[in-house]
Write a protein that holds these residues in place. Sequence first.
Motif, mmCIF file in Angstrom:
data_model
loop_
_atom_site.group_PDB
_atom_site.id
_atom_site.type_symbol
_atom_site.label_atom_id
_atom_site.label_comp_id
_atom_site.label_asym_id
_atom_site.label_seq_id
_atom_site.Cartn_x
_atom_site.Cartn_y
_atom_site.Cartn_z
ATOM 1 N N ASN A 24 -94.897 -9.922 -11.093
ATOM 2 C CA ASN A 24 -94.007 -11.013 -11.261
ATOM 3 C C ASN A 24 -94.661 -12.141 -11.558
ATOM 4 O O ASN A 24 -94.169 -13.118 -12.469
ATOM 5 C CB ASN A 24 -92.997 -11.422 -10.024
ATOM 6 C CG ASN A 24 -92.197 -10.142 -9.796
ATOM 7 O OD1 ASN A 24 -91.792 -9.658 -10.714
ATOM 8 N ND2 ASN A 24 -92.134 -9.947 -8.401
ATOM 9 N N LYS A 27 -95.835 -12.010 -15.379
ATOM 10 C CA LYS A 27 -94.535 -11.975 -16.189
ATOM 11 C C LYS A 27 -94.393 -13.618 -16.426
ATOM 12 O O LYS A 27 -93.929 -13.807 -17.487
ATOM 13 C CB LYS A 27 -93.601 -11.153 -15.610
ATOM 14 C CG LYS A 27 -93.456 -9.748 -15.744
ATOM 15 C CD LYS A 27 -92.414 -9.145 -15.398
ATOM 16 C CE LYS A 27 -92.325 -7.535 -15.743
ATOM 17 N NZ LYS A 27 -91.306 -6.871 -14.888
ATOM 18 N N SER A 28 -94.398 -14.226 -15.160
ATOM 19 C CA SER A 28 -93.978 -15.700 -15.297
ATOM 20 C C SER A 28 -95.088 -16.357 -16.337
ATOM 21 O O SER A 28 -94.687 -17.341 -17.041
ATOM 22 C CB SER A 28 -93.832 -16.469 -13.989
ATOM 23 O OG SER A 28 -93.539 -15.788 -12.915
#
Length: 263
Positions: A24, A27-28
């Motif tokens: 995550n 992806k950020s």
Amino acid sequence: MNYNSLYKKNFKRKFGQVFLKDVNVIKSIINLICPKINQIIVEIGPGTGAVTKRLVNLVKYLFLIEIDIDLATKLTNKLSNNNINIMCQNVINTNFFILSRQMNQKLRLFGNLPYNNCINIIFHVLKYVNVIHDIHFMLQRELANRIIAKPNSKEYGKLSIIMQYYYNIVPLITISPTSFYPTPKVYSTVIRFLPRNYKISINLDKLILILNLAFNQRRKKIKNSLKKLFSIKDLIKYNINPSLRADEITIDQYYYLTNKINI
Ligand code: SAM
């Protein structure tokens, strides 16, 4: 193979290797960089390619600069693709003017920097401001706080003043130690550097000279710490209160003083 065993084999402390494992977070970071297909992305220290492999299909030109030959070789095998150029070298020896000229475009730099060599890398990159579109660096949170610090804070110092001369700097996200392997003791911050349109140019050596004198004893009044360079009369003429201390002088005042040094 789980993350721990995969990275245990690769991990080299001397290169400050701490690998991102939280998908995550990765992806950020990609969302924050927001690469466009025709842009030139240069990743410093791709490591095992945790972020890199998600960038590959998003841009036409991806340059990877990795000092560790083992990781560079693994990346070459893993990411064989026309648009990737893997340079196994120390980023400190990379000339970004040449790269930008070859590609006829400004560069977008990105990297989860090794903690043990961050400042040298940042200072190396700094001087290429004219060929940089933007930079996203992941740094130890404490270091990021020093870079973005404003006057009258304990983090404000040489690094803040030098970096903020060249760049507008925006802190973006803070990342927990648990997002990495091996787990570091500190939090990290991703910051964005956007080249500033500075109106007055300054001599970096002169700025560093002033900052060394002022901040080596930061609680001294500047009429004392800077007396080798400016008299009290000079400081008053420049509208700077001689009784202020190093961390009470604004960034613009330091730039102004730099241009007044007569040596
Ligand atoms: N980007 C990867 C990630 O986020 O998982 C790895 C980040 S790790 C903190 C830093 C990386 O920079 C390592 O791969 C290390 O080998 C590489 N590195 C360290 N010093 C370097 C230098 N001077 N020039 C180029 N790469 C360097």
